[in-house]
Scaffold this active site. Structure first.
Site, PDB file in Angstrom:
ATOM      1  N   SER A 136     -13.826  -2.503  -9.921  1.00  0.00           N
ATOM      2  CA  SER A 136     -14.627  -2.301 -11.216  1.00  0.00           C
ATOM      3  C   SER A 136     -15.745  -1.577 -10.658  1.00  0.00           C
ATOM      4  CB  SER A 136     -15.206  -3.702 -11.668  1.00  0.00           C
ATOM      5  OG  SER A 136     -16.192  -3.317 -12.393  1.00  0.00           O
ATOM      6  N   TYR A 149     -20.017 -11.710 -10.427  1.00  0.00           N
ATOM      7  CA  TYR A 149     -19.182 -10.795 -10.619  1.00  0.00           C
ATOM      8  C   TYR A 149     -19.560  -9.207  -9.695  1.00  0.00           C
ATOM      9  CZ  TYR A 149     -15.634  -7.701 -12.878  1.00  0.00           C
ATOM     10  OH  TYR A 149     -14.432  -7.092 -13.264  1.00  0.00           O
TER      11      TYR A 149
HETATM   12  P1  NAP Z   1      -8.022  -9.992 -19.030  1.00  0.00           P
HETATM   13  O1  NAP Z   1      -7.191  -9.706 -20.591  1.00  0.00           O
HETATM   14  O2  NAP Z   1      -8.646 -11.084 -19.183  1.00  0.00           O
HETATM   15  O3  NAP Z   1      -6.781 -10.338 -17.885  1.00  0.00           O
HETATM   16  C1  NAP Z   1      -7.012 -10.945 -16.871  1.00  0.00           C
HETATM   17  C2  NAP Z   1      -5.514 -11.314 -16.082  1.00  0.00           C
HETATM   18  O4  NAP Z   1      -5.973 -11.916 -14.810  1.00  0.00           O
HETATM   19  C3  NAP Z   1      -4.820 -12.041 -17.073  1.00  0.00           C
HETATM   20  O5  NAP Z   1      -3.588 -11.646 -16.982  1.00  0.00           O
HETATM   21  C4  NAP Z   1      -5.095 -13.585 -16.338  1.00  0.00           C
HETATM   22  O6  NAP Z   1      -3.734 -14.254 -16.470  1.00  0.00           O
HETATM   23  C5  NAP Z   1      -5.159 -13.216 -15.020  1.00  0.00           C
HETATM   24  N1  NAP Z   1      -5.673 -14.105 -14.021  1.00  0.00           N
HETATM   25  C6  NAP Z   1      -6.926 -14.558 -14.070  1.00  0.00           C
HETATM   26  N2  NAP Z   1      -7.072 -15.687 -13.376  1.00  0.00           N
HETATM   27  C7  NAP Z   1      -5.916 -15.864 -12.792  1.00  0.00           C
HETATM   28  C8  NAP Z   1      -5.323 -16.743 -11.643  1.00  0.00           C
HETATM   29  N3  NAP Z   1      -6.140 -17.856 -11.065  1.00  0.00           N
HETATM   30  N4  NAP Z   1      -4.140 -16.495 -11.433  1.00  0.00           N
HETATM   31  C9  NAP Z   1      -3.254 -15.678 -11.782  1.00  0.00           C
HETATM   32  N5  NAP Z   1      -3.692 -14.839 -12.931  1.00  0.00           N
HETATM   33  C10 NAP Z   1      -5.074 -14.651 -13.217  1.00  0.00           C
HETATM   34  O7  NAP Z   1      -8.901  -8.907 -18.457  1.00  0.00           O
HETATM   35  P2  NAP Z   1      -8.804  -7.519 -17.745  1.00  0.00           P
HETATM   36  O8  NAP Z   1      -9.618  -6.859 -18.156  1.00  0.00           O
HETATM   37  O9  NAP Z   1      -7.181  -6.971 -17.876  1.00  0.00           O
HETATM   38  O10 NAP Z   1      -8.760  -7.715 -16.210  1.00  0.00           O
HETATM   39  C11 NAP Z   1      -7.979  -7.468 -15.258  1.00  0.00           C
HETATM   40  C12 NAP Z   1      -8.593  -6.991 -13.976  1.00  0.00           C
HETATM   41  O11 NAP Z   1      -9.451  -5.859 -14.286  1.00  0.00           O
HETATM   42  C13 NAP Z   1      -9.728  -8.021 -13.432  1.00  0.00           C
HETATM   43  O12 NAP Z   1      -9.635  -7.936 -12.196  1.00  0.00           O
HETATM   44  C14 NAP Z   1     -11.088  -7.422 -14.140  1.00  0.00           C
HETATM   45  O13 NAP Z   1     -11.914  -7.747 -12.987  1.00  0.00           O
HETATM   46  C15 NAP Z   1     -10.785  -5.906 -13.913  1.00  0.00           C
HETATM   47  N6  NAP Z   1     -11.577  -5.010 -14.606  1.00  0.00           N
HETATM   48  C16 NAP Z   1     -11.827  -5.353 -15.984  1.00  0.00           C
HETATM   49  C17 NAP Z   1     -12.573  -4.234 -16.799  1.00  0.00           C
HETATM   50  C18 NAP Z   1     -12.786  -4.555 -18.017  1.00  0.00           C
HETATM   51  O14 NAP Z   1     -13.732  -4.005 -18.876  1.00  0.00           O
HETATM   52  N7  NAP Z   1     -11.809  -5.085 -18.955  1.00  0.00           N
HETATM   53  C19 NAP Z   1     -13.478  -3.529 -15.888  1.00  0.00           C
HETATM   54  C20 NAP Z   1     -13.393  -3.227 -14.710  1.00  0.00           C
HETATM   55  C21 NAP Z   1     -12.457  -4.214 -13.936  1.00  0.00           C
HETATM   56  P3  NAP Z   1      -3.789 -15.738 -17.068  1.00  0.00           P
HETATM   57  O15 NAP Z   1      -4.801 -16.301 -17.611  1.00  0.00           O
HETATM   58  O16 NAP Z   1      -2.304 -15.869 -17.727  1.00  0.00           O
HETATM   59  O17 NAP Z   1      -3.596 -16.585 -15.430  1.00  0.00           O
END
Ligand code: NAP
Length: 253
Positions: A136, A149
């Site tokens: 990120s 975070y």
């Molecule tokens: P999201 O829609 O909330 O997706 C998060 C995913 O992580 C879900 O599929 C969730 O699946 C999974 N997850 C969480 N805890 C887990 C666990 N203990 N075991 C297995 N799976 C787990 O958010 P996203 O934005 O797509 O995030 C994906 C990645 O991108 C993350 O690492 C986040 O930090 C990073 N990111 C996001 C942004 C943003 O603005 N959205 C920006 C920079 C980086 P389940 O709940 O079904 O397990």
């Protein structure tokens, strides 16, 4: 046991957002995709749609990670360490140990647990393997209330760099992809299901779509095996810094 395919990719956190979009994109690119997350119902629906394999995975639980790994037979070409997210926006003065612990468990330890468990399958890939770590811009910058975070994502940066050092000569590429604001379930999870607070994060600006990040994954894995993109920082045009966002666009969706 899952049958060995020529090109196989594992995507963690494939039940929503970036992970789901990456799984779709890699499947469209011809990969056999193994999807891991806790919400198995969602994974199964996606797996059916894209011809992938859905496996329960909780990256915070070593037993779950071991079981996940044992269900995968054969070599792996691509591992996308995507599972994770943020919890809360408390200042250090308001330190919430449970949330910090949980974020470390998924974003940092979970990433290493999964990589360690799948390492033998990656190390043996005939044509070289590729590990993509979803970091990120929180791994590069800091912001008020974000220490839990940002510390996790700074750790992802350190781990990605260390992977490149330790795996030199093993034909394993390591790419860290660092997105800015992407509209997914991220903010809903961060604010414990508070939709008003979550949607305020993207108010009046044009965030990235999960598909934009999937496009970058597709690009880096598609490059020749001798080309390693170390790091990609991808932000919305409306975002200059974590805490500096242009919000003059009215309703954008
Ligand atoms: P999201 O829609 O909330 O997706 C998060 C995913 O992580 C879900 O599929 C969730 O699946 C999974 N997850 C969480 N805890 C887990 C666990 N203990 N075991 C297995 N799976 C787990 O958010 P996203 O934005 O797509 O995030 C994906 C990645 O991108 C993350 O690492 C986040 O930090 C990073 N990111 C996001 C942004 C943003 O603005 N959205 C920006 C920079 C980086 P389940 O709940 O079904 O397990």
């Amino acid at each position: 046991m899952v049958e060995q395919q020529i090109k196989t990719a594992v995507v963690t956190g494939a039940s929503s957002g970036i992970g789901e979009a990456v799984a779709r994109r890699l499947a469209a690119d011809g990969y056999s995709v193994i999807l891991g997350a806790r919400r198995l119902d969602r994974l199964q629906a996606l797996a059916q749609e894209i011809g992938g394999i859905a496996l329960f995975l909780d990256v915070t639980d070593s037993t779950s990670v071991a079981r996940f790994s044992h269900q995968i037979d054969g070599d792996l070409d691509v591992l996308v360490n995507n599972a994770g997210g943020a919890l809360g926006l408390e200042s250090i003065a308001e330190f919430d140990e449970e949330k910090w612990f949980s974020m470390y468990q998924s974003n940092v330890l979970g990433l290493v647990r999964v990589t360690h468990a799948l390492w033998p399958k990656l190390g043996q890939a005939r044509n070289g393997a590729h590990v993509i770590n979803i970091g990120s811009i929180a791994g590069i910058e800091t912001y008020v209330g974000g220490a839990g975070y940002t510390a996790c994502k700074h750790a992802v940066r350190a781990i990605s760099e260390t992977m490149r050092l330790e795996w030199l000569g093993k034909r394993i590429r390591v790419t860290e992809i660092d997105p800015g604001l992407v509209e997914t379930e991220f903010s809903l999870v961060r604010f414990s299901g508070d939709k008003t607070r979550a949607s305020a994060v993207y108010a009046g600006m044009q965030p990235l779509r999960a598909e934009d990040i999937a496009e970058s994954v597709s690009w880096v894995v598609g490059l020749p095996a001798h080309v390693n993109v170390d790091q990609l920082i991808i932000k919305p045009t409306d975002q200059a810094r974590m805490d500096l966002v242009y919000r003059g666009r009215g309703n954008v969706s």
